[in-house]
Design a protein around this motif. Structure first.
Motif, PDB file in Angstrom:
ATOM      1  N   ASN A  11       0.774  -1.254  -0.027  1.00  0.00           N
ATOM      2  CA  ASN A  11       0.124   0.333  -0.143  1.00  0.00           C
ATOM      3  C   ASN A  11       0.845   1.311   0.021  1.00  0.00           C
ATOM      4  O   ASN A  11       0.372   2.185   0.138  1.00  0.00           O
ATOM      5  N   THR A  12       2.260   1.263   0.028  1.00  0.00           N
ATOM      6  CA  THR A  12       3.066   2.491  -0.038  1.00  0.00           C
ATOM      7  C   THR A  12       3.881   2.498  -1.399  1.00  0.00           C
ATOM      8  O   THR A  12       4.092   1.544  -1.950  1.00  0.00           O
TER       9      THR A  12
ATOM     10  N   PRO B 100      -0.477   6.257  14.105  1.00  0.00           N
ATOM     11  CA  PRO B 100      -0.400   5.802  13.044  1.00  0.00           C
ATOM     12  C   PRO B 100       1.272   5.539  12.451  1.00  0.00           C
ATOM     13  O   PRO B 100       1.853   6.562  12.628  1.00  0.00           O
ATOM     14  N   SER B 101       1.366   4.438  11.971  1.00  0.00           N
ATOM     15  CA  SER B 101       2.807   4.217  11.350  1.00  0.00           C
ATOM     16  C   SER B 101       2.777   3.710  10.096  1.00  0.00           C
ATOM     17  O   SER B 101       1.757   3.424   9.409  1.00  0.00           O
ATOM     18  N   TYR B 102       3.986   3.580   9.733  1.00  0.00           N
ATOM     19  CA  TYR B 102       4.358   3.310   8.139  1.00  0.00           C
ATOM     20  C   TYR B 102       3.464   1.933   7.864  1.00  0.00           C
ATOM     21  O   TYR B 102       3.356   1.114   8.221  1.00  0.00           O
ATOM     22  N   GLY B 103       2.873   2.515   6.644  1.00  0.00           N
ATOM     23  CA  GLY B 103       2.089   1.224   6.061  1.00  0.00           C
ATOM     24  C   GLY B 103       0.465   1.200   6.424  1.00  0.00           C
ATOM     25  O   GLY B 103      -0.040   0.384   6.007  1.00  0.00           O
TER      26      GLY B 103
ATOM     27  N   LYS C 228      -1.941   8.822  -2.044  1.00  0.00           N
ATOM     28  CA  LYS C 228      -3.109   9.035  -2.391  1.00  0.00           C
ATOM     29  C   LYS C 228      -4.405   7.883  -2.149  1.00  0.00           C
ATOM     30  O   LYS C 228      -5.443   8.048  -2.476  1.00  0.00           O
ATOM     31  N   ARG C 229      -3.707   6.699  -1.951  1.00  0.00           N
ATOM     32  CA  ARG C 229      -4.516   5.490  -1.316  1.00  0.00           C
ATOM     33  C   ARG C 229      -5.046   5.878   0.046  1.00  0.00           C
ATOM     34  O   ARG C 229      -5.870   4.831   0.587  1.00  0.00           O
ATOM     35  N   GLY C 230      -4.283   6.896   0.920  1.00  0.00           N
ATOM     36  CA  GLY C 230      -4.874   7.073   2.307  1.00  0.00           C
ATOM     37  C   GLY C 230      -4.239   6.359   3.323  1.00  0.00           C
ATOM     38  O   GLY C 230      -4.260   5.955   4.419  1.00  0.00           O
ATOM     39  N   TYR C 231      -2.908   5.858   2.645  1.00  0.00           N
ATOM     40  CA  TYR C 231      -1.823   5.065   3.589  1.00  0.00           C
ATOM     41  C   TYR C 231      -0.566   6.036   4.017  1.00  0.00           C
ATOM     42  O   TYR C 231      -0.260   6.924   3.172  1.00  0.00           O
TER      43      TYR C 231
END
Length: 239
Positions: A42-43, A60-63, A210-213
């Motif tokens: 997702n990243t 919130p953290s990476y990914g 752009k995917r919200g992640y």
């Protein structure tokens, strides 16, 4: 340990000097493209090469999918939802207050403004969303926020920078502390003159694709160098 209680074990008292801290906690590095190098489907950016393990951090953290909130923009009259930019824009989000006594909050806004300028120069202003939310709406009136933005060089006509102002301190604290897991508390016992209260707080900037992640969590310091922030942002935009 439950990740939403991690910073609670640190204690607000232990954050008294954090707002002025210039040490790196996480972020930066690992700007690989594609899922094979990124470590997450997702990243865009690869996992941060330097920094602490945030697997049990309260924020919130990476990914991870970035939590969505809706907050008024007092300068445009709009209500901005952080997820309204999904599919169209890459987002930077930070938290500030205009009475910040140690210069850290102005530096956070300066970094968003730097990315705003880079986006204009490189032709992707329409793919950028730059959000700065005050957690001190009692003192941060629309006029105070407008003046602060002008002082920091933010371009209000670009259409991609939004100052966000919750209706009350209680609403701001719910967003900052509960939704995003960053400790926040008014501090009345301080050494600053002519300031009724201050906020020990963690000076983070979140980079969301752009995917919200979540792509990056930057803390004031080497991980938040303007050029690195802009480079990471552009890499995610161009993915």
């Amino acid at each position: 340990m439950d990740r939403r209680t991690y910073l609670g074990t640190v204690g607000i008292a232990g954050l008294t000097g954090v707002a002025g801290c210039l040490e790196e906690v996480t972020g930066g590095g690992g700007t690989g493209n594609g899922t094979s190098d990124s470590g997450s489907p997702n990243t865009v950016l690869g996992p941060p090469e330097h920094g602490h393990d945030l697997s049990e951090a309260s924020h919130p953290s990476y990914g991870e999918e970035f939590p969505a909130v809706s907050v008024p923009d007092p300068l445009t009259g709009e209500t901005i939802s952080t997820d309204q930019f999904e599919g169209e824009r890459v987002t930077l989000l930070t938290f500030f207050y205009t009475n910040c006594p140690d210069g850290v909050c102005p530096l956070l806004i300066d970094r968003l403004r730097y990315v705003q300028n880079a986006a204009a120069e490189n032709g992707y202003s329409d793919e950028a969303a730059l959000l700065a939310m005050t957690f001190d709406p009692e003192r941060d009136s629309p006029d105070a926020i407008r003046t602060f933005g002008t002082q920091r060089g933010v371009d209000p006509d670009a259409g991609n920078f939004h100052f966000l102002r919750p209706e009350s301190y209680e609403s701001a604290k719910q967003i900052v502390a509960e939704t995003y897991g960053l400790p926040l508390e008014k501090e009345y016992d301080h050494d600053y003159e002519n300031i009724e209260y201050t906020f020990p707080h963690l000076p983070y900037i979140f980079l969301v694709n752009k995917r919200g992640y979540l792509e990056r969590v930057y803390l004031q310091g080497s991980s938040m160098k303007m050029t690195r922030l802009a480079d990471d942002f552009e890499t995610v935009v161009n993915a």
